[in-house]
Design a protein around this motif. Structure first.
Motif, PDB file in Angstrom:
ATOM      1  N   PRO A  41       0.466   5.062   2.286  1.00 16.42           N
ATOM      2  CA  PRO A  41       0.863   4.959   3.706  1.00 16.42           C
ATOM      3  C   PRO A  41       2.348   4.610   3.850  1.00 16.42           C
ATOM      4  CG  PRO A  41      -1.144   3.697   3.283  1.00 16.42           C
ATOM      5  CD  PRO A  41      -0.645   4.164   1.951  1.00 16.42           C
ATOM      6  N   SER A  42       2.856   3.778   2.943  1.00 20.33           N
ATOM      7  CA  SER A  42       4.278   3.423   3.010  1.00 20.33           C
ATOM      8  C   SER A  42       5.146   4.653   2.802  1.00 20.33           C
ATOM      9  CB  SER A  42       4.617   2.389   1.930  1.00 20.33           C
ATOM     10  OG  SER A  42       3.862   1.222   2.102  1.00 20.33           O
ATOM     11  N   ASP A  94       0.880  -1.164   0.000  1.00 17.81           N
ATOM     12  CA  ASP A  94       0.000   0.000   0.000  1.00 17.81           C
ATOM     13  C   ASP A  94       0.920   1.216   0.000  1.00 17.81           C
ATOM     14  OD1 ASP A  94      -2.043   1.775   0.118  1.00 17.81           O
ATOM     15  OD2 ASP A  94      -2.913   1.039   1.992  1.00 17.81           O
ATOM     16  N   GLU A 134       5.276   6.765   5.822  1.00 15.99           N
ATOM     17  CA  GLU A 134       6.206   6.202   6.821  1.00 15.99           C
ATOM     18  C   GLU A 134       7.644   6.590   6.475  1.00 15.99           C
ATOM     19  OE1 GLU A 134       5.655   4.208   9.512  1.00 15.99           O
ATOM     20  OE2 GLU A 134       3.467   4.080   9.292  1.00 15.99           O
ATOM     21  N   ILE A 135       7.937   6.521   5.192  1.00 10.88           N
ATOM     22  CA  ILE A 135       9.301   6.806   4.746  1.00 10.88           C
ATOM     23  C   ILE A 135       9.654   8.271   4.966  1.00 10.88           C
ATOM     24  CG2 ILE A 135      10.715   6.977   2.644  1.00 10.88           C
ATOM     25  CD1 ILE A 135       9.153   4.386   1.736  1.00 10.88           C
ATOM     26  N   LYS A 143      10.280   8.871   8.538  1.00 11.97           N
ATOM     27  CA  LYS A 143      11.593   8.354   8.933  1.00 11.97           C
ATOM     28  C   LYS A 143      12.694   9.319   8.483  1.00 11.97           C
ATOM     29  CE  LYS A 143      14.833   5.303   9.994  1.00 11.97           C
ATOM     30  NZ  LYS A 143      15.237   5.161  11.412  1.00 11.97           N
ATOM     31  N   LEU A 144      12.557   9.822   7.263  1.00  7.65           N
ATOM     32  CA  LEU A 144      13.568  10.746   6.755  1.00  7.65           C
ATOM     33  C   LEU A 144      13.638  11.981   7.652  1.00  7.65           C
ATOM     34  CD1 LEU A 144      13.002  10.583   2.875  1.00  7.65           C
ATOM     35  CD2 LEU A 144      14.985   9.741   4.157  1.00  7.65           C
ATOM     36  N   ASP A 202      15.295  11.338  10.824  1.00 10.24           N
ATOM     37  CA  ASP A 202      16.745  11.166  10.675  1.00 10.24           C
ATOM     38  C   ASP A 202      17.466  12.448  10.287  1.00 10.24           C
ATOM     39  OD1 ASP A 202      16.512   8.561  11.352  1.00 10.24           O
ATOM     40  OD2 ASP A 202      17.016   7.708   9.392  1.00 10.24           O
TER      41      ASP A 202
END
Lengths: 579, 702
Positions: free
Chosen positions: B458-459, B455, B462-463, B466-467, B470
């Motif tokens: 939404p993925s 999917d 998430e990425i 995360k970026l 970070d």
């Protein structure tokens, strides 16, 4: 359809009931994906009993664990589970259910309590030695633990920072639990290791089942077959598809002293116990790239069989090669070409594009396109020169002209024949091409080893099974719709891929479209959901049903077509209104 | 006088030619050395010529032959040609070939007894003879590697104890030849030939020559093209290197800026290393420091521990293996578990570049396939299992020539990519730009975010989160729906595009920035063409989110173009496709490209299969950009194409949850009826149930 029941004896009825039972259980126990993955999210709390049960049903020699089903079957004094699966009598089904029930209960106990309790349960109910069952549950515990965390985002971050990303194998969890944890750099296999010894073993059983199935329906085994070879299943199974081709031809792989498969040798007819089968291999561009050495090996296998001095009826490869040379339209070298793929640097048959984009009028166009894209020969000529994908349209057409059956492996739960467009473009494409050049529709078979009850099915059987287990199954589509927009696109794609099987192989019963229309369009509430979540894909779905009707794949009732047209134009309005 | 040398690889031909010249110059021996590279299967015509040369040769060398097919064929040929007083010296080949050695009374099978010292000598011979076979069996022991180093260092000394005459004479001579082989310097290769000819050539002109003892080169060390000697320690190299760097204003051996290269020992020792030199210089040209170390081909761990690490910390930030073999195990096996364990500890990415050692540069250049199957298997597929990425060809054997040459353009491309990767490693994250590319197949708004098992929106969110966490400077929309709206909506309708148009690249800009636009025009006509265009502009679809750009990859462009669909081979990507990747590299100035999910079209664009050239489309499109590809763990085959043809590092993702399909609606009630029927023993009831069953079965088309 069966005869009216009045005509049936009680034995016939019992038999029919068991047949239906088998069909129903086959659907019920088919593993299906029930949603989509979100990158970086752990599977965590999602239902994993069925998955773990599937893992536990196979032997796992790499961690010394035996199949739970076998342990239970033997513990209960019922012999091997494999034998139970063969027994389709009333008694057989009952016994099998007994074993399955114990296995299920123990895996549930493991998931909801722990391994110790599960072992104890197996010991008390089925006399399974806890030392044996513990090994299985240790594996399951590891998987369960790995599913609770996700290393994907971390793997991604590492990759983007230019750090070392650990490699890992590629497969689904049931095939190879070592694919966990994810977030790693997936790799293929060493082509010289293919086919592995165990792949060659397994292929023997599948090939005999396949030939048996054909004999049962056609009175004899096929003299020539078309095989579709992909990289996907051959990586995961270490070359089971390759081994099947070798088995059909009646040759065995030979390893050199460095354990690499570089030669083949014929199996004698006496040892083989049947005629050899001529095989035409239409190979994906990906297989060609990943298994260059194997392409040469397959070509070598055909050439080795063509040279055996054996009677024509037992060696159709030799017979076909000689017949072609005698016809005078090609050389001995040319007549032996059997390994075909795309032109170098090209991939795919484009049959999928043609179907999806509705760019075809006569069905022959699909078969012709397949030949156009796949008529490049690989292997080496008798001078040892690599052919490197020489265009050989005539050779492919001639090779296809004797084909009586087409075959391919299915390799995973997630990627079934209606999940992606590639199965119909290849297996459908080749069967359409055979139909054109052999002037008869070939029998089309698929096999999968996704469950212990592995079997060879005809294409129409497989389409029905996929339709029942996935496309029409609320468990499947509700899982997809849980993902909203993307879920609707997945449903549409299933319908289009099913349509692809009508286009290429006429392998879809009319009722399939009727039921799809009933489930997704005639149900107002469902149509509204689809239209809200993703009107574009909903429109494509309705359009595809109309196209199926228009092309005569399905005779819809008049009211139904009317309703589809209405729905289509409502969706058009809606999309434009959205704009 | 003729000598036939059946060899494998790129390190021996040069020294053999020099030896031929030298021996003829000094001894006027009229020697001709016929050499064949048996790394890949030969064609019939070549075998015929091998056969002719064999018959005419007094001495035959067979070295490094491990290809099963060639070995079988060669054994047959040797049998056919008979003994004929010919001396056959087989070194470092598979066991069945080793047994073809014919030197006087030497036999690889005999037991070691009798004369003093014979046991030890025979054991030595046995270990030399079964070396290759042992490698294939010695999984996970590292034994063969240590054995190799031991042989290199101690063999000449050990040999002193073997008597020169009597039964062991030929055995000693074999081992003497083996000593030359272990250190294939030009002088040693000359000595090896001379020694064999002196004792077995039967030519009076050579029977009294003095052959020098083997000269010795350290087993490991650091090599640099500009240094006169091999450095025995990294400290010595550092002193030399950094003094030179300071003087020349180039990069010192700062670990974060240093690329470690693993070189094949035989090529360094034999002086056939121009391809190494070119790559080292290309790396230095990009402002990175090079630490090129000699590795034996069996196990790279020792060299890495000794030179690439210091007290457990890496002294290099990337490793490029030029050995062409697995990281641990050499040509006969691969112990990838040991390799991964080691590389994880070092946490330095491994790249594996390919030298065309068993095919010529010309053959590769002309081939649509690229690497031949032997090289693709050995030098690409196996290193991948160790986690190696970016399988670039950087040099190889020219058709006319005796030693490897560099492919300068490829060396530069590799070096630039190393520099780009280095930027990802060292630059502040908030300055880094990341392109995230989505797919849309078939092209229609409903399919934006096509990816197997995933999917995507939404993925993607998430990425992005995360970026941001970070330290990358990216914007994260409130939720997946909002993100999707940004991509699908925006101004898309006004351009008739599937997604928001983030940038309009006019034709002039496109032609200026895209270096291969002229080749696209050959296939698709003058830019901008009809796909992804608006008037004279090429449309870049996607949305900018801070330093992230979410792009939508165009498809092949077959839609509505039946002509193109019917072509048997592809020609080029269309202008819209080329424009996107031009935009990412030159306008957005991405530091990395991430493809989100399985899979797009870039890696399936026309070109060689593996071992791409600068004319291959995937190579051109991805250019210098580091590439990360999120890929379903269930698809190792197409994923491998992405690794090989677009230099992607994959990051696998999980397959969806699976469950038993279960039963629903009429199927469920059918099962209940069937159960009831099977359990019932009452004939009347069974009859009633049966008719209900048939009715239900009809309803579900069974």
């Amino acid at each position: 359809m069966s005869r009216p029941q009045q005509d049936k004896t009680s034995e016939e009825r019992d038999r029919r009931v068991l047949e239906l039972w088998e069909r129903v259980v086959e659907v019920e126990q088919r593993l299906i994906p029930t949603g989509l993955h979100v990158f970086g999210r752990a599977a965590g709390e999602r239902e994993c009993v069925d998955l773990l049960r599937a893992v536990a049903s196979f032997d796992r020699p790499e961690c010394g664990a035996r199949s739970l089903n076998d342990l239970v079957s033997e513990g209960l004094g019922l012999g091997s589970y494999e034998r139970l699966l063969q027994d389709k009598s009333e008694q057989g089904w009952r016994t099998r259910a007994r074993v399955d029930e114990v296995v299920r209960a123990s895996v549930e106990m493991f998931v909801h309590q722990d391994a110790t309790d599960a072992c104890r349960l197996l010991e008390s109910t089925a006399n399974v030695d806890a030392a044996e069952s513990l090994k299985v549950f240790e594996l399951l515990a590891k998987i369960k633990h790995q599913l609770k965390t996700s290393g994907e985002l971390d793997g991604f971050a590492r990759a983007l920072r230019g750090e070392y990303v650990e490699p890992g194998p590629g497969a689904d969890i049931v095939q190879n639990p070592d694919v966990l944890p994810t977030g790693r750099n997936t790799h293929a296999v060493n082509p010289y290791a293919v086919p592995s010894r165990s792949a060659y073993e397994r292929a023997g059983r599948v090939v005999e089942t396949l030939l048996e199935r054909h004999r049962a329906e056609h009175g004899r085994q096929p003299r020539s077959m078309a095989l579709v070879l992909w990289g996907l299943d051959n990586i995961k199974t270490q070359g089971e598809g390759v081994a099947q081709a070798l088995r059909l031809l009646g040759v065995r792989p030979v390893r050199d002293s460095l354990n690499r498969v570089t030669e083949v040798e014929p199996v004698s007819l006496q040892e083989l116990g049947r005629a050899r089968v001529d095989v035409v291999m239409t190979v994906s561009g990906i297989f060609r790239d990943l298994f260059g050495a194997t392409m040469l090996l397959l070509d070598k296998a055909v050439r080795c069989v063509a040279e055996l001095e054996e009677p024509d009826e037992l060696n159709p490869v030799r017979a076909n090669v000689r017949a072609r040379v005698a016809e005078g339209d090609c050389t001995f070298d040319e007549a032996q070409l059997r390994v075909f793929s795309n032109a170098p640097g090209s991939y795919g048959t484009n049959v999928n594009f043609m179907v999806m984009d509705s760019q075809w009028e006569s069905p022959e166009a699909l078969g012709d396109l397949f030949v156009t894209r796949k008529c490049f020969a690989y292997g080496r000529n008798s001078q040892g020169r690599a052919l490197e994908g020489r265009e050989a349209r005539g050779a492919l057409a001639r090779a296809l002209s004797t084909v009586e059956a087409a075959y391919q492996n299915v390799d995973s739960f997630e990627i079934g024949i209606t999940d992606v467009d590639h199965y119909f473009e290849y297996l459908g494409g080749v069967s359409k091409a055979v139909e054109r050049h052999a002037r008869a529709r070939p029998a089309v078979y698929l096999s999968d080893a996704l469950s212990r009850d592995a079997r060879v099915r005809t294409l129409p059987e497989m389409v029905r099974l996929e339709t029942r287990a996935k496309t029409l199954n609320p468990k499947w589509y509700e899982g997809m719709l849980g993902h909203g927009f993307r879920g609707v696109a997945e449903i549409e794609s299933h319908v289009t891929n099913t349509f692809g099987w009508s286009a290429t192989a006429d392998a879809v019963d009319g009722w399939v479209y009727t039921e799809v229309a009933r489930t997704y369009v005639l149900d107002e509430e469902m149509l509204e959901r689809l239209s809200t979540l993703n009107p574009h894909s909903a429109r494509s779905l309705v359009g595809r049903l109309l196209e199926a009707e228009g092309r005569g794949f399905w005779e819809a009732e008049a009211g139904v077509v009317e309703r589809l047209r209405e729905a289509f134009s409502e969706l058009e309005d809606r999309i434009e209104g959205v704009a | 006088m003729k000598v036939t040398a059946l060899i494998v690889g790129s390190s021996l031909l040069g020294p053999l030619r020099r030896a031929e010249e030298e021996i003829n110059r000094r001894h006027a021996a009229g020697l001709s050395v016929c050499a064949y590279n048996l790394g890949a299967p030969l064609e019939e015509a070549e075998w015929e010529s091998v056969g002719r040369d064999l018959s005419e040769s007094k001495v035959v060398f067979v070295i490094h032959v491990t290809d099963g097919e060639n070995a079988t064929r060669l054994m047959r040929l040797l049998r056919e040609k008979g003994e004929g007083g010919r001396t056959v010296v087989v070194i470092n080949c598979m066991p069945e070939l080793m047994r073809q050695t014919r030197m006087g009374s030497l036999s690889f099978g005999a037991k070691g007894e009798g004369e003093r010292g014979e046991g030890r000598a025979r054991r030595l011979l046995k270990s030399v003879g079964s070396w290759m076979g042992e490698q294939a069996r010695a999984r996970r022991k590292g034994g063969s590697h240590n054995q190799y180093l031991k042989l290199v260092e101690r063999m000449p000394a050990l040999l002193r104890f073997v008597p020169n005459a009597g039964r062991l004479r030929d055995l000693k001579r074999y081992l003497q030849l083996f000593c030359y082989f272990l250190q294939p310097t030009p002088q040693n290769v000359t000595s090896m030939l001379l020694y064999a000819l002196k004792h077995y050539g039967g030519d009076p002109r050579l029977s009294n020559v003095r052959v020098p003892q083997p000269e010795s080169v350290p087993a490991v060390g650091v090599y640099h093209p500009d240094a006169a000697n091999i450095f025995g320690s990294s400290e010595a190299y550092r002193r030399w290197h950094d003094a030179r760097a300071r003087k020349g204003g180039t990069q010192t051996l700062e670990p974060s800026k240093t690329v470690g290269l693993l070189l094949m020992r035989t090529n360094v020792v034999s002086g056939t290393r121009r391809h190494y030199d070119a790559l080292v210089r290309a790396v230095e040209r990009e402002g990175l420091a090079a630490l090129p170390v000699i590795s034996t081909f069996m196990d790279n761990r020792d060299a890495c521990t000794q030179f690439f690490a210091e007290e457990g910390k890496a002294r290099v930030s990337q490793i490029v293996s030029l050995t062409g073999f697995s990281f641990v195990g050499g040509p006969a096996m691969n112990d990838s578990e040991a390799a991964v364990e080691f590389l994880k500890g070092l946490n330095v990415p491994l790249r594996s570049a390919v030298s065309l050692d068993v095919q010529t540069i010309e053959a590769w250049r002309d081939s649509h396939t690229g690497l031949n199957p032997v090289q693709a298997g050995m030098q690409v597929a196996i290193p991948e299992i160790d986690g190696a990425t970016e399988p670039f060809v950087y040099g190889g054997m020219p058709a006319e020539g005796v030693e490897p040459a560099a492919l300068e353009e490829r060396c530069t491309r590799i070096a630039r990519r190393l520099r780009r990767w280095n930027r990802l490693q060292t630059e502040e994250r908030r300055a880094l730009k990341v392109a995230l590319v989505l797919f849309c197949f078939p092209p229609n708004k409903g399919n934006i975010g096509t990816a197997a098992d995933l999917d995507v929106f939404p993925s993607l969110r998430e990425i992005l989160s995360k970026l941001r966490a970070d330290g990358y400077d990216v914007e994260v929309p409130a939720d997946a729906d909002a993100l999707r709206e940004r991509v699908l909506g925006g101004n898309s309708e006004s351009f008739g595009a599937v997604a928001n148009v983030a940038y309009r690249m006019n034709v002039e800009e496109y032609l200026r920035l895209c270096p291969y636009a002229a080749d696209v025009e050959k296939e698709w006509g003058a830019a901008p063409g009809r796909i992804n265009t608006f008037g004279r502009d090429l449309l870049i679809q996607g949305v900018r989110l801070g330093n992230a750009f979410v792009a939508v990859q165009p498809t092949f462009g077959y839609e509505g173009d039946p002509m193109r669909l019917l072509m048997s081979r592809g020609g080029a990507p269309h202008h819209g496709f080329a424009a996107l990747y031009t935009y990412l590299e030159k306008v957005f100035e991405a530091d990395a490209v991430v493809h989100v999910g399985t899979h797009g079209s870039l890696e399936f664009m026309p070109g060689k299969q593996v071992g791409l050239s600068g004319e291959c489309w995937p190579d051109r499109l991805i250019g210098e950009l580091p590439h990360v590809y999120l890929y379903s763990v269930n698809n190792p085959s197409e994923g491998s194409i992405a690794r090989r043809r677009s230099y992607a590092g994959l990051v696998s993702y999980l397959t969806p949850p699976v469950e038993d399909a279960g039963l629903y609606r009429e199927l469920a009630s059918l099962k209940e009826l069937l159960s009831a029927y099977r359990q019932s023993s009452d004939a009347r009831e069974r009859e009633r149930l049966y008719s209900a069953i048939e009715e239900k079965a009809g309803a579900v088309h069974l």
